[in-house]
Enzyme design. Sequence first.
Site, mmCIF file in Angstrom:
data_model
loop_
_atom_site.group_PDB
_atom_site.id
_atom_site.type_symbol
_atom_site.label_atom_id
_atom_site.label_comp_id
_atom_site.label_asym_id
_atom_site.label_seq_id
_atom_site.Cartn_x
_atom_site.Cartn_y
_atom_site.Cartn_z
ATOM 1 N N TYR A 52 0.717 -1.056 -0.118
ATOM 2 C CA TYR A 52 0.131 -0.026 0.006
ATOM 3 C C TYR A 52 1.008 1.309 -0.023
ATOM 4 O O TYR A 52 0.441 2.146 0.649
ATOM 5 C CB TYR A 52 -1.017 0.097 1.106
ATOM 6 C CG TYR A 52 -1.924 -1.108 1.280
ATOM 7 C CD1 TYR A 52 -2.289 -2.000 0.325
ATOM 8 C CD2 TYR A 52 -2.649 -1.312 2.384
ATOM 9 C CE1 TYR A 52 -3.150 -2.846 0.305
ATOM 10 C CE2 TYR A 52 -3.658 -2.287 2.655
ATOM 11 C CZ TYR A 52 -4.131 -3.297 1.391
ATOM 12 O OH TYR A 52 -4.888 -4.133 1.632
ATOM 13 N N ILE A 235 -13.425 -3.800 7.274
ATOM 14 C CA ILE A 235 -12.128 -2.912 7.542
ATOM 15 C C ILE A 235 -12.312 -1.647 6.255
ATOM 16 O O ILE A 235 -11.572 -1.514 5.626
ATOM 17 C CB ILE A 235 -10.864 -3.419 7.484
ATOM 18 C CG1 ILE A 235 -10.743 -4.275 6.345
ATOM 19 C CG2 ILE A 235 -10.455 -4.070 8.632
ATOM 20 C CD1 ILE A 235 -9.366 -4.534 5.776
ATOM 21 N N LYS A 237 -12.176 1.950 4.666
ATOM 22 C CA LYS A 237 -11.282 3.044 4.710
ATOM 23 C C LYS A 237 -12.293 4.351 4.997
ATOM 24 O O LYS A 237 -13.079 4.495 4.390
ATOM 25 C CB LYS A 237 -10.426 3.077 3.511
ATOM 26 C CG LYS A 237 -9.428 4.135 3.620
ATOM 27 C CD LYS A 237 -8.690 4.574 2.089
ATOM 28 C CE LYS A 237 -9.739 5.241 1.184
ATOM 29 N NZ LYS A 237 -8.945 5.488 0.030
ATOM 30 N N ASN A 247 -18.517 5.626 9.825
ATOM 31 C CA ASN A 247 -18.299 4.066 9.913
ATOM 32 C C ASN A 247 -18.655 3.527 11.341
ATOM 33 O O ASN A 247 -18.999 2.478 11.539
ATOM 34 C CB ASN A 247 -16.875 3.978 9.366
ATOM 35 C CG ASN A 247 -16.514 4.134 7.857
ATOM 36 O OD1 ASN A 247 -17.516 4.283 7.090
ATOM 37 N ND2 ASN A 247 -15.396 4.177 7.601
#
Length: 279
Positions: A52, A235, A237, A247
């Site tokens: 990443y 998970i 972002k 979230n």
Amino acid sequence: MEQRPFGLASRKVAVIGQGTWYIDDAHRPTAVAALRQGLDLGMTHIDTAEMYGDAETVVGEAITGRRDEVFLVSKVLPSNASRAGTVAACERSLARLRTDRLDSYLLHWPGAHPLEDTFASFERLREQGKILSWGVSNFDVSNLDAAWKAGGEGRITCNQVLYHLEERAIEHAVLPWCEDHGVAMVAYSPFGHGSFPGSRTPGGRVLEEIAANHGATARQVALRFLMRRPSTFTIPKASSPEHAADNASAGLLRLTEAEIVRIDAAFPLGPRPRRLPML
């Protein structure tokens, strides 16, 4: 934030965590603030990977002074997953993350190096205290069977897979396999990859109607649906602190059985694919 046992790991983990793919594309102070806001709200599971880009360095900055709060996960590229390469890759990730340990370390997807070699290095790292558990990512059932044989019974902590409302292929066989073997299933890209159902689509309208019943958002409803089974984690972002808060609020949402049935009908499972989808 609700927590659940994370596969065979010796601790419970937040059901909603924080993904970091492309987080290094965002304004760095904002990305760091989003991760820290997520921690404040109980999203203590942070996932990253050597693939990443600079994401690991962003995470390292965000968790400085707060490492003990975090269930920290990173991943080794298959091309680096030889016996020596796995250890070297882990050392590089630890340096970028500014920590001495990972709570879990994953093989990012099946590759050319023998699983026995990768897992032997995982065990070496675990014995040294540099990782506390290990798992896999993007593994189909055939890969999981091979990994179970290569790594030994009860060693695989989790399988991280693509899973969102319009991509439910893992429900055919991968998710049942994980449940049967006590392996946590972690959903990455739970909103899709830039393709979340719009409010003018039939499925989007269902999400909006259910969200209105709860004073929630469509994305929160989607997250809650994906976590309806006890072995699943997500998970997503977040690109801003506000997004992180949105979230996290999904952790408070509880869907009725009738609402789950509506969502299931609006986003049908579809036929089993020949290969496990991945991004």
